[in-house]
Write a protein that holds these residues in place. Structure first.
Motif, PDB file in Angstrom:
ATOM      1  N   UNK A 256       0.935  -1.204  -0.085  1.00 43.34           N
ATOM      2  CA  UNK A 256       0.052   0.003  -0.015  1.00 43.34           C
ATOM      3  C   UNK A 256       0.876   1.154   0.109  1.00 43.34           C
ATOM      4  N   UNK A 257       0.491   2.381  -0.349  1.00 42.22           N
ATOM      5  CA  UNK A 257       1.029   3.506  -0.676  1.00 42.22           C
ATOM      6  C   UNK A 257       1.692   4.082   0.939  1.00 42.22           C
ATOM      7  N   UNK A 258       3.018   4.231   1.011  1.00 40.37           N
ATOM      8  CA  UNK A 258       3.526   4.705   2.369  1.00 40.37           C
ATOM      9  C   UNK A 258       4.305   3.530   2.996  1.00 40.37           C
ATOM     10  N   UNK A 259       3.837   2.148   2.477  1.00 39.38           N
ATOM     11  CA  UNK A 259       4.604   0.822   3.215  1.00 39.38           C
ATOM     12  C   UNK A 259       6.124   0.780   2.796  1.00 39.38           C
ATOM     13  N   UNK A 260       6.691   1.507   2.066  1.00 33.49           N
ATOM     14  CA  UNK A 260       7.969   1.481   1.598  1.00 33.49           C
ATOM     15  C   UNK A 260       8.854   2.184   2.817  1.00 33.49           C
ATOM     16  N   UNK A 261       8.073   3.074   3.717  1.00 35.15           N
ATOM     17  CA  UNK A 261       8.788   3.729   4.812  1.00 35.15           C
ATOM     18  C   UNK A 261       8.856   2.864   5.994  1.00 35.15           C
ATOM     19  N   UNK A 262       8.359   1.896   5.879  1.00 33.56           N
ATOM     20  CA  UNK A 262       8.612   0.829   7.185  1.00 33.56           C
ATOM     21  C   UNK A 262       9.386  -0.304   6.965  1.00 33.56           C
ATOM     22  N   UNK A 263      10.859   0.026   6.967  1.00 33.61           N
ATOM     23  CA  UNK A 263      11.717  -0.825   6.702  1.00 33.61           C
ATOM     24  C   UNK A 263      11.893  -2.018   7.744  1.00 33.61           C
ATOM     25  N   UNK A 264      13.327  -2.742   7.445  1.00 36.61           N
ATOM     26  CA  UNK A 264      13.422  -3.882   8.491  1.00 36.61           C
ATOM     27  C   UNK A 264      12.642  -4.857   8.300  1.00 36.61           C
ATOM     28  N   UNK A 265      13.074  -6.106   9.042  1.00 37.51           N
ATOM     29  CA  UNK A 265      12.338  -7.275   8.728  1.00 37.51           C
ATOM     30  C   UNK A 265      11.683  -7.954   9.876  1.00 37.51           C
ATOM     31  N   UNK A 266      11.154  -6.906  10.835  1.00 40.41           N
ATOM     32  CA  UNK A 266      10.524  -7.211  11.810  1.00 40.41           C
ATOM     33  C   UNK A 266       8.974  -7.217  11.749  1.00 40.41           C
ATOM     34  N   UNK A 267       8.335  -6.995  10.533  1.00 42.73           N
ATOM     35  CA  UNK A 267       6.868  -6.684  10.012  1.00 42.73           C
ATOM     36  C   UNK A 267       6.470  -5.784  11.256  1.00 42.73           C
ATOM     37  N   UNK A 302      14.127   3.568  16.593  1.00 46.87           N
ATOM     38  CA  UNK A 302      13.990   3.679  15.142  1.00 46.87           C
ATOM     39  C   UNK A 302      14.621   2.428  14.247  1.00 46.87           C
ATOM     40  N   UNK A 303      15.569   1.738  14.850  1.00 44.84           N
ATOM     41  CA  UNK A 303      16.291   0.745  14.212  1.00 44.84           C
ATOM     42  C   UNK A 303      15.259  -0.602  14.216  1.00 44.84           C
ATOM     43  N   UNK A 304      14.240  -0.450  14.867  1.00 42.59           N
ATOM     44  CA  UNK A 304      13.281  -1.344  14.800  1.00 42.59           C
ATOM     45  C   UNK A 304      12.430  -1.403  13.589  1.00 42.59           C
ATOM     46  N   UNK A 305      12.489   0.046  12.961  1.00 42.30           N
ATOM     47  CA  UNK A 305      11.391   0.228  12.070  1.00 42.30           C
ATOM     48  C   UNK A 305      11.886   1.220  11.222  1.00 42.30           C
ATOM     49  N   UNK A 306      13.094   1.095  10.332  1.00 38.39           N
ATOM     50  CA  UNK A 306      13.873   1.923   9.571  1.00 38.39           C
ATOM     51  C   UNK A 306      13.092   2.835   8.590  1.00 38.39           C
ATOM     52  N   UNK A 307      13.014   4.106   8.519  1.00 38.03           N
ATOM     53  CA  UNK A 307      12.416   4.786   7.418  1.00 38.03           C
ATOM     54  C   UNK A 307      11.583   5.770   8.001  1.00 38.03           C
ATOM     55  N   UNK A 308      10.882   6.521   7.018  1.00 38.19           N
ATOM     56  CA  UNK A 308      10.125   7.618   7.792  1.00 38.19           C
ATOM     57  C   UNK A 308       8.768   7.190   8.332  1.00 38.19           C
ATOM     58  N   UNK A 309       8.174   6.043   8.495  1.00 41.59           N
ATOM     59  CA  UNK A 309       7.060   5.449   9.099  1.00 41.59           C
ATOM     60  C   UNK A 309       5.773   6.105   9.058  1.00 41.59           C
ATOM     61  N   UNK A 310       5.353   6.205   7.591  1.00 38.65           N
ATOM     62  CA  UNK A 310       4.056   6.994   7.213  1.00 38.65           C
ATOM     63  C   UNK A 310       3.168   5.891   7.804  1.00 38.65           C
ATOM     64  N   UNK A 311       1.800   6.617   7.998  1.00 42.84           N
ATOM     65  CA  UNK A 311       1.571   7.895   8.361  1.00 42.84           C
ATOM     66  C   UNK A 311       1.428   8.456   9.669  1.00 42.84           C
TER      67      UNK A 311
END
Length: 599
Positions: A256-267, A302-311
């Motif tokens: 979904x739009x913005x999902x690319x701002x939630x990085x890492x492998x932790x879901x 933020x290391x658990x969830x790298x990125x801007x973390x929209x929204x």
């Protein structure tokens, strides 16, 4: 930001039209189970039904306060002027009424009051921290007689932090929420439960703290519980049946739009937070409802969830018919300081640089006052309003982002962070992680053209701490307060971004603000002092100490031509935990009372 996580653009709206994520509605209970009915069952005296027309024209009823922010524009301005700068010094207690809600269980010894009382033709509706609703007859002006109490039967031992910020009025119903995620319709005359809807599962961390926003035949409900790992959403229910109409998440799912701002492998997106603690605003012209979302989770890692973390940490503008996101603006991408941006969104019509603009004014928890175009989210201005701020060197005047923001980085550091928060250790953050202005309601006066916000002044040491939860290591925050926290009341000019006036308090202000046609601004501080200020200079003109902490906002109403100021007294668990830097307040006792003042 009003476009993408890389900068200010206005072309993102089309890409977001599909960002409504729907799940099956939860069951509707109709009628409620036995034992949940009010006592007594019969109400005394009738009050007019609250129609869509009345809500759209709430400004035509200055004597009433029909929704949590008074009008859809969330300015919390009352034109009542019987109490004014000249006579406010004569304000005195008219009556008090005891409210339940104090006894608790488990880790929650008290249930503090945070709600704004509503008034409809001489009848007041308030809610305590556990979701019990009280109808109070205030027509007499000398006493507040409780007509009925609706107890939703919440298991208090299961509530993480008892918190409830008000009710909504719709037709002949009082609509309330509970911490465990229920919306309840109560008959305004009899106090009997008519219907209830379980919006989401509290086992997932979901909670409700803000009253729904009534728009036409819809209840717009903002979910909370982000700190407990909920993936939060704004949900529209049919106001007559409780059926789910649409749902929009603040944290997108993969693809979904913005999902690319939630990085890492932790879901991390599955429990990403983005809570909605405060009822949104509504613009009838654009048919948009605007809601503020909270921080990403885990909040200090933020290391658990790298990125801007929209929204998360954003204002979301949603189409009221479909729930589709029309625009968004993210204030602190990749937040690691718990800077929820859930506060009131003031809808202001004013001139900027000589042009008529439809503005959104907002006191950010991160210490800046923001001005945007509410039709498309375009950033206009931002100015510091807190006295001390160290986490950034400022806001970029073109993008509205912190000047240190780097779109190419997965982990933002801003001015005080390190590339690894886990390795950094303690850092001092200013403002305090609670703000600035937190969820405390703000006000805008069309009489002065100024926005008013009251909140906290001070800093805090924040440390990312490894904790074991559910068999896994998670990083949360260790907090150390080694200085006294104060408070402030600030007046900002939304047309220029200037701070026009400010007064400082000895104690934090967890209350909120109301401005009036009498040239006054009312607020309250955590030590139990209610104050009235000149709406231009913010000079204090009157004060009264109730002897117990306050974390609820003031409001004003009129009955039989006489104006009153009302506020709920009794601090909640959150402020109580922040008194360590004021040892003289450690024995301050809580209570649960309604105070009403008049001349």
């Amino acid at each position: 930001m009003a476009s993408s996580h890389r900068g200010l653009r206005l072309a993102f709206a089309t890409a977001l039209l599909s960002s409504v994520f729907t799940i099956p509605a939860f069951a509707v209970d109709d009628p409620a189970k036995p034992g949940a009915a009010a006592t007594p069952a019969a109400a005394s005296g009738a009050s007019s039904e609250v129609t869509n027309e009345r809500l759209l024209n709430a400004d035509k009823e200055p004597q009433n306060w029909l929704m949590v922010h008074k009008e859809y524009n969330s300015t919390r301005y009352s034109p009542l002027d019987q109490i004014n700068k000249d006579n406010v010094k004569n304000l005195k207690v008219a009556f008090t009424t005891a409210i339940g809600g104090v006894p608790g269980g488990g880790n929650n010894p008290t249930g503090g009051l945070q709600a704004t009382p509503l008034v409809n033709n001489g009848f007041m509706y308030v809610v305590d921290a556990w979701g019990s609703v009280y109808k109070i007859d205030v027509r007499d002006g000398k006493r507040g007689r409780i007509v009925w109490v609706m107890d939703p039967g919440v298991n208090k031992a299961d509530v993480w932090i008892p918190s409830n910020r008000g009710v909504a009025l719709y037709k002949n119903f009082v609509i309330s929420v509970t911490g465990p995620g229920k919306v309840i319709w109560t008959n305004a005359e009899t106090g009997e439960q008519v219907r209830s809807v379980q919006v989401d599962d509290p086992k997932n961390g979901y909670a409700l703290t803000a009253p729904p926003l009534v728009i036409g035949n819809k209840l717009i409900v903002g979910g909370s519980g982000g700190d407990q790992g909920a993936r939060d959403h704004v949900t529209a229910l049919d106001a007559d049946t409780g059926a789910q109409l649409w749902r929009t998440y603040s944290v997108p799912a993969p693809g979904e739009p913005g999902s690319e701002t939630w990085g890492g492998d932790n879901n991390a997106w599955m429990h990403g937070g983005g809570a909605f603690w405060v009822t949104g605003s509504y613009d009838p012209e654009t048919k948009l409802t605007l809601w503020g979302s909270g921080q990403p989770v885990p909040m200090y890692d933020p290391e658990y969830r790298p990125g801007d973390n929209l929204y998360t940490n954003s204002t979301l503008a949603l189409d009221t018919e479909t729930g589709k996101m029309k625009w968004y603006f993210q204030y602190t991408p990749g937040d690691f300081l718990d800077f929820d941006e859930v506060g009131s969104k003031q809808l202001i019509n004013a001139k900027v640089d000589g042009q008529d603009r439809k503005l959104l004014g907002y006191f950010g928890r991160n210490g800046f006052y923001y001005v945007q175009d509410r039709t498309n989210g375009q950033f206009i201005k931002a100015s510091q309003y807190v006295k001390t701020l160290n986490w950034t060197d400022g806001i970029d005047p073109k993008t509205g982002k912190p000047v240190e923001y780097d779109p190419n980085k997965k982990l933002q550091t801003y001015k005080i962070g390190a590339p690894s928060r886990r390795a950094q250790g303690a850092m001092t953050a200013c403002p305090h992680i609670q703000g600035g202005v937190n969820m405390f309601p703000t006000s805008y006066s069309p009489k002065t053209g100024l926005s008013y916000g009251s909140g906290i002044e001070g800093c805090i040491k924040v440390t990312a701490v490894a904790e074991r939860s559910g068999g896994k290591i998670a990083w949360n925050g260790g907090l150390t307060e080694d200085q006294k926290l104060g408070g402030s009341l600030t007046a900002m000019d939304p047309t220029t971004g200037e701070r026009k006036a400010q007064t400082l308090f000895e104690y934090p202000a967890y209350s909120g603000v109301v401005s009036t046609g009498g040239g006054l601004v009312f607020t309250a501080t955590l030590d139990g002092t209610i104050t009235a200020h000149d709406d231009q200079s913010l000079k204090e003109l009157w004060s009264f100490n109730v002897g117990s902490g306050i974390s609820a906002p003031p409001m004003t109403y009129a009955v039989n031509g006489k104006q009153y100021v009302a506020i709920l007294v009794g601090h909640s668990r959150v402020p109580k935990g922040r008194l360590g830097t004021h040892p003289e307040m450690q024995d301050l006792q809580t209570t649960s009372m309604l105070y009403v003042f008049s001349l």
